[in-house]
Design a protein around this motif. Structure first.
Motif, PDB file in Angstrom:
ATOM      1  N   PHE A  54      29.153  44.588  66.720  1.00  0.00           N
ATOM      2  CA  PHE A  54      30.001  44.148  65.605  1.00  0.00           C
ATOM      3  C   PHE A  54      29.289  44.467  64.293  1.00  0.00           C
ATOM      4  CE2 PHE A  54      30.841  41.491  69.310  1.00  0.00           C
ATOM      5  CZ  PHE A  54      32.184  41.797  69.487  1.00  0.00           C
ATOM      6  N   GLU A  55      29.848  45.408  63.536  1.00  0.00           N
ATOM      7  CA  GLU A  55      29.132  45.914  62.354  1.00  0.00           C
ATOM      8  C   GLU A  55      29.626  45.315  61.054  1.00  0.00           C
ATOM      9  OE1 GLU A  55      29.382  50.179  62.790  1.00  0.00           O
ATOM     10  OE2 GLU A  55      27.527  50.186  63.974  1.00  0.00           O
ATOM     11  N   PHE A  56      30.926  44.993  60.998  1.00  0.00           N
ATOM     12  CA  PHE A  56      31.516  44.457  59.764  1.00  0.00           C
ATOM     13  C   PHE A  56      32.890  43.911  60.150  1.00  0.00           C
ATOM     14  CE2 PHE A  56      33.453  45.040  55.433  1.00  0.00           C
ATOM     15  CZ  PHE A  56      32.622  44.148  54.782  1.00  0.00           C
ATOM     16  N   ILE A  57      33.630  43.377  59.168  1.00  0.00           N
ATOM     17  CA  ILE A  57      34.981  42.879  59.445  1.00  0.00           C
ATOM     18  C   ILE A  57      35.810  44.020  60.047  1.00  0.00           C
ATOM     19  CG2 ILE A  57      37.039  41.834  58.408  1.00  0.00           C
ATOM     20  CD1 ILE A  57      35.209  41.009  56.028  1.00  0.00           C
ATOM     21  N   ALA A  62      37.489  42.862  66.493  1.00  0.00           N
ATOM     22  CA  ALA A  62      36.275  42.497  65.733  1.00  0.00           C
ATOM     23  C   ALA A  62      36.552  41.645  64.504  1.00  0.00           C
ATOM     24  CB  ALA A  62      35.479  43.747  65.362  1.00  0.00           C
ATOM     25  N   ASP A  63      37.385  40.652  64.668  1.00  0.00           N
ATOM     26  CA  ASP A  63      37.597  39.688  63.580  1.00  0.00           C
ATOM     27  C   ASP A  63      36.414  38.717  63.581  1.00  0.00           C
ATOM     28  OD1 ASP A  63      38.395  37.474  62.044  1.00  0.00           O
ATOM     29  OD2 ASP A  63      40.499  37.927  62.391  1.00  0.00           O
ATOM     30  N   PRO A  64      35.681  38.584  62.476  1.00  0.00           N
ATOM     31  CA  PRO A  64      34.506  37.697  62.491  1.00  0.00           C
ATOM     32  C   PRO A  64      34.859  36.220  62.653  1.00  0.00           C
ATOM     33  CG  PRO A  64      34.841  38.642  60.310  1.00  0.00           C
ATOM     34  CD  PRO A  64      35.854  39.283  61.201  1.00  0.00           C
ATOM     35  N   SER A  65      36.150  35.883  62.508  1.00  0.00           N
ATOM     36  CA  SER A  65      36.564  34.498  62.750  1.00  0.00           C
ATOM     37  C   SER A  65      36.941  34.267  64.211  1.00  0.00           C
ATOM     38  CB  SER A  65      37.782  34.149  61.885  1.00  0.00           C
ATOM     39  OG  SER A  65      37.442  34.250  60.543  1.00  0.00           O
ATOM     40  N   ALA A  66      36.992  35.309  64.999  1.00  0.00           N
ATOM     41  CA  ALA A  66      37.455  35.188  66.381  1.00  0.00           C
ATOM     42  C   ALA A  66      36.359  34.619  67.284  1.00  0.00           C
ATOM     43  CB  ALA A  66      37.914  36.543  66.891  1.00  0.00           C
ATOM     44  N   GLU A  67      36.792  33.945  68.317  1.00  0.00           N
ATOM     45  CA  GLU A  67      35.855  33.227  69.178  1.00  0.00           C
ATOM     46  C   GLU A  67      35.132  34.149  70.174  1.00  0.00           C
ATOM     47  OE1 GLU A  67      39.005  32.448  68.630  1.00  0.00           O
ATOM     48  OE2 GLU A  67      39.011  30.473  67.692  1.00  0.00           O
ATOM     49  N   LEU A  68      35.868  35.114  70.766  1.00  0.00           N
ATOM     50  CA  LEU A  68      35.236  35.918  71.826  1.00  0.00           C
ATOM     51  C   LEU A  68      34.081  36.798  71.330  1.00  0.00           C
ATOM     52  CD1 LEU A  68      38.286  36.873  74.087  1.00  0.00           C
ATOM     53  CD2 LEU A  68      36.434  35.276  74.577  1.00  0.00           C
ATOM     54  N   PRO A  69      34.201  37.451  70.171  1.00  0.00           N
ATOM     55  CA  PRO A  69      33.028  38.192  69.678  1.00  0.00           C
ATOM     56  C   PRO A  69      31.809  37.288  69.489  1.00  0.00           C
ATOM     57  CG  PRO A  69      35.011  38.873  68.506  1.00  0.00           C
ATOM     58  CD  PRO A  69      35.406  37.683  69.345  1.00  0.00           C
ATOM     59  N   LEU A 112      31.200  34.507  71.220  1.00  0.00           N
ATOM     60  CA  LEU A 112      30.703  34.185  72.568  1.00  0.00           C
ATOM     61  C   LEU A 112      29.783  35.301  73.076  1.00  0.00           C
ATOM     62  CD1 LEU A 112      30.892  32.569  75.314  1.00  0.00           C
ATOM     63  CD2 LEU A 112      32.766  34.109  75.880  1.00  0.00           C
ATOM     64  N   LEU A 113      30.268  36.543  72.991  1.00  0.00           N
ATOM     65  CA  LEU A 113      29.474  37.679  73.480  1.00  0.00           C
ATOM     66  C   LEU A 113      28.145  37.781  72.737  1.00  0.00           C
ATOM     67  CD1 LEU A 113      30.137  40.269  75.435  1.00  0.00           C
ATOM     68  CD2 LEU A 113      31.912  38.556  75.141  1.00  0.00           C
ATOM     69  N   THR A 114      28.198  37.599  71.416  1.00  0.00           N
ATOM     70  CA  THR A 114      26.988  37.738  70.606  1.00  0.00           C
ATOM     71  C   THR A 114      26.002  36.611  70.912  1.00  0.00           C
ATOM     72  OG1 THR A 114      28.331  38.752  68.881  1.00  0.00           O
ATOM     73  CG2 THR A 114      26.164  37.999  68.220  1.00  0.00           C
ATOM     74  N   THR A 115      26.498  35.391  70.977  1.00  0.00           N
ATOM     75  CA  THR A 115      25.619  34.245  71.243  1.00  0.00           C
ATOM     76  C   THR A 115      24.934  34.389  72.607  1.00  0.00           C
ATOM     77  OG1 THR A 115      27.139  32.863  70.000  1.00  0.00           O
ATOM     78  CG2 THR A 115      25.535  31.718  71.391  1.00  0.00           C
ATOM     79  N   MET A 116      25.703  34.855  73.599  1.00  0.00           N
ATOM     80  CA  MET A 116      25.166  34.978  74.965  1.00  0.00           C
ATOM     81  C   MET A 116      24.292  36.218  75.135  1.00  0.00           C
ATOM     82  SD  MET A 116      25.906  32.394  76.816  1.00  0.00           S
ATOM     83  CE  MET A 116      25.116  33.131  78.229  1.00  0.00           C
ATOM     84  N   ARG A 117      24.153  37.018  74.077  1.00  0.00           N
ATOM     85  CA  ARG A 117      23.429  38.299  74.164  1.00  0.00           C
ATOM     86  C   ARG A 117      24.050  39.138  75.280  1.00  0.00           C
ATOM     87  NH1 ARG A 117      21.362  34.317  70.799  1.00  0.00           N
ATOM     88  NH2 ARG A 117      19.460  35.031  69.792  1.00  0.00           N
ATOM     89  N   ALA A 148      30.585  34.693  58.327  1.00  0.00           N
ATOM     90  CA  ALA A 148      29.959  35.927  57.829  1.00  0.00           C
ATOM     91  C   ALA A 148      30.910  37.095  58.103  1.00  0.00           C
ATOM     92  CB  ALA A 148      28.610  36.140  58.517  1.00  0.00           C
ATOM     93  N   THR A 149      30.475  38.302  57.829  1.00  0.00           N
ATOM     94  CA  THR A 149      31.344  39.463  58.056  1.00  0.00           C
ATOM     95  C   THR A 149      31.278  39.968  59.497  1.00  0.00           C
ATOM     96  OG1 THR A 149      29.560  40.864  57.262  1.00  0.00           O
ATOM     97  CG2 THR A 149      31.244  40.260  55.658  1.00  0.00           C
ATOM     98  N   THR A 150      30.424  39.353  60.288  1.00  0.00           N
ATOM     99  CA  THR A 150      30.358  39.623  61.731  1.00  0.00           C
ATOM    100  C   THR A 150      30.126  38.275  62.423  1.00  0.00           C
ATOM    101  OG1 THR A 150      27.955  39.883  61.652  1.00  0.00           O
ATOM    102  CG2 THR A 150      29.260  41.903  61.445  1.00  0.00           C
ATOM    103  N   PRO A 151      30.222  38.219  63.766  1.00  0.00           N
ATOM    104  CA  PRO A 151      29.767  37.001  64.432  1.00  0.00           C
ATOM    105  C   PRO A 151      28.309  36.767  64.059  1.00  0.00           C
ATOM    106  CG  PRO A 151      30.748  38.544  66.002  1.00  0.00           C
ATOM    107  CD  PRO A 151      30.655  39.266  64.698  1.00  0.00           C
ATOM    108  N   ALA A 152      27.935  35.516  63.795  1.00  0.00           N
ATOM    109  CA  ALA A 152      26.586  35.254  63.269  1.00  0.00           C
ATOM    110  C   ALA A 152      25.703  34.610  64.336  1.00  0.00           C
ATOM    111  CB  ALA A 152      26.688  34.327  62.067  1.00  0.00           C
ATOM    112  N   LEU A 153      24.519  35.169  64.517  1.00  0.00           N
ATOM    113  CA  LEU A 153      23.513  34.519  65.365  1.00  0.00           C
ATOM    114  C   LEU A 153      22.684  33.601  64.473  1.00  0.00           C
ATOM    115  CD1 LEU A 153      21.948  37.181  67.747  1.00  0.00           C
ATOM    116  CD2 LEU A 153      23.200  35.109  68.375  1.00  0.00           C
ATOM    117  N   LEU A 154      22.524  32.347  64.881  1.00  0.00           N
ATOM    118  CA  LEU A 154      21.754  31.397  64.055  1.00  0.00           C
ATOM    119  C   LEU A 154      20.306  31.407  64.545  1.00  0.00           C
ATOM    120  CD1 LEU A 154      24.462  28.552  63.941  1.00  0.00           C
ATOM    121  CD2 LEU A 154      24.095  30.421  62.322  1.00  0.00           C
TER     122      LEU A 154
END
Ligand code: FAD
Length: 289
Positions: free
Chosen positions: A152-155, A118-125, A127-132, A220-226
């Motif tokens: 993903f709740e926090f760093i 759950a690193d907020p800079s990581a790509e896979l979290p 991807l999962l978040t963006t794709m719902r 942000a501190t989690t993957p961010a949905l725009l």
């Protein structure tokens, strides 16, 4: 440096892994080791027991069925990246994975390990978040599935309970004619990015934007949905000006402060550019281009 002494467990079933985890409160899960081992070597983590999941073939699979890509937690990142069935169902997955570290790290690193870390800079979290997408975890009281947005709740912090293991990631396939793009900006190739953006874009019969999904890492501190940008774009006719405006709007989503390498203003600038550029790329990959 070397890690402090620990006991090593090599379960051969998920049930055994869960039992060991329940017995030893001060235990950690070892997947590909690409994040865990450095933290142990630096003695930031000093667990009593390390539970190695590498024999759990039941968590090592990639399946595409009924419009969903299902990835077992122990599937190596490189294996998923090279799976043509996955790329045909959702090409955003391969494009995103190509931005994760370097091939040698993806050879060992697992999809489950990256999500659990759950690193907020990581790509896979992202991807999962963006794709719902959704993440399934399993513990002594059984399985439960959590929407990626809630996982993903926090760093370095997820909705998993301490006695649960991550077992599966589920990512929807793209619809026919849906465009996609993932790109990021990093100081050196393979580094964690200053910011990264994932996009999917679908046009309606009237050639206006029918559905757009936009997410970002590193801001942000989690993957961010725009979501503000998604709302702004939906129903409008795609154009370079519209995509540039969406980029400007995205800047407000940056909530991290300056750090030793990057200022907040610079990160906002990078994010705005990536949003506009990735929307353009996704547009060229739609049926309507
Ligand atoms: C030089 C370098 C550069 C890197 N660059 C990037 C990058 O650009 N982008 C990026 O995303 N990553 C990067 N990484 C990290 C890499 O992608 C890791 O593979 C990933 O973060 C963790 O996956 P892993 O399988 O190695 O997990 P591990 O390191 O084994 O575990 C990571 C954490 O997750 C927990 N865990 C693992 N699996 C489970 C499970 N099934 N259930 C519950 N908990 C679990 C572990 O206990 C640990 O806390 C980099 C690593 C290195 C060494």
């Amino acid at each position: 440096m070397k890690p402090s002494a620990f006991r090593y467990a090599l379960p051969s079933t998920l049930r055994d892994a869960i039992d060991i985890r329940a017995r030893f409160e001060d235990s950690v899960i070892l997947a590909g080791g690409q994040s865990l081992i450095p933290t142990m070597n630096f003695r930031l983590a000093n667990p009593e027991v390390v539970i190695d999941l590498r024999k759990l073939d039941e968590l090592n699979y990639v399946r595409v069925a009924d419009g969903v890509v299902r990835i077992g937690a122990m599937a190596r990142q490189r294996v998923v990246e090279q799976n043509d069935e996955v790329a045909a169902a959702n090409p955003l997955i391969r494009e995103t994975l190509l931005n994760v570290a370097h091939p040698v790290i993806r050879n060992r690193g697992t999809v489950g390990g990256s999500l659990a870390h759950a690193d907020p800079s990581a790509e896979l979290p992202t991807l999962l978040t963006t794709m719902r997408g959704a993440i399934t975890v399993c513990g002594p009281s059984g399985r439960r599935t959590i929407a990626a947005e809630d996982f993903f709740e926090f760093i370095f912090t997820t909705a998993m309970e301490p006695d649960e293991l991550l077992v599966e990631a589920a990512i929807p396939a793209l619809e026919p004619g849906e465009g996609w793009a993932f790109a990021e900006f990093a100081r050196r190739h393979g580094d964690y990015s200053v910011a990264g953006v994932a996009v999917t874009l679908k046009l309606g019969a009237d050639r206006r934007i029918d559905r757009v999904r936009l997410g970002a890492c590193g801001i942000a501190t989690t993957p961010a949905l725009l979501t503000e940008c998604e709302r702004f774009l939906t129903g409008k006719s795609p154009s370079p000006e519209l995509f540039a405006e969406a980029g400007t709007l995205a800047r407000d989503a940056v909530t991290v402060s300056d750090d030793s390498a990057t200022s907040k203003v610079y990160r906002q600038h990078v994010l705005a550019g990536l949003v506009a550029r990735n929307l353009t790329t996704a547009m060229t990959r739609t049926d309507g281009a």
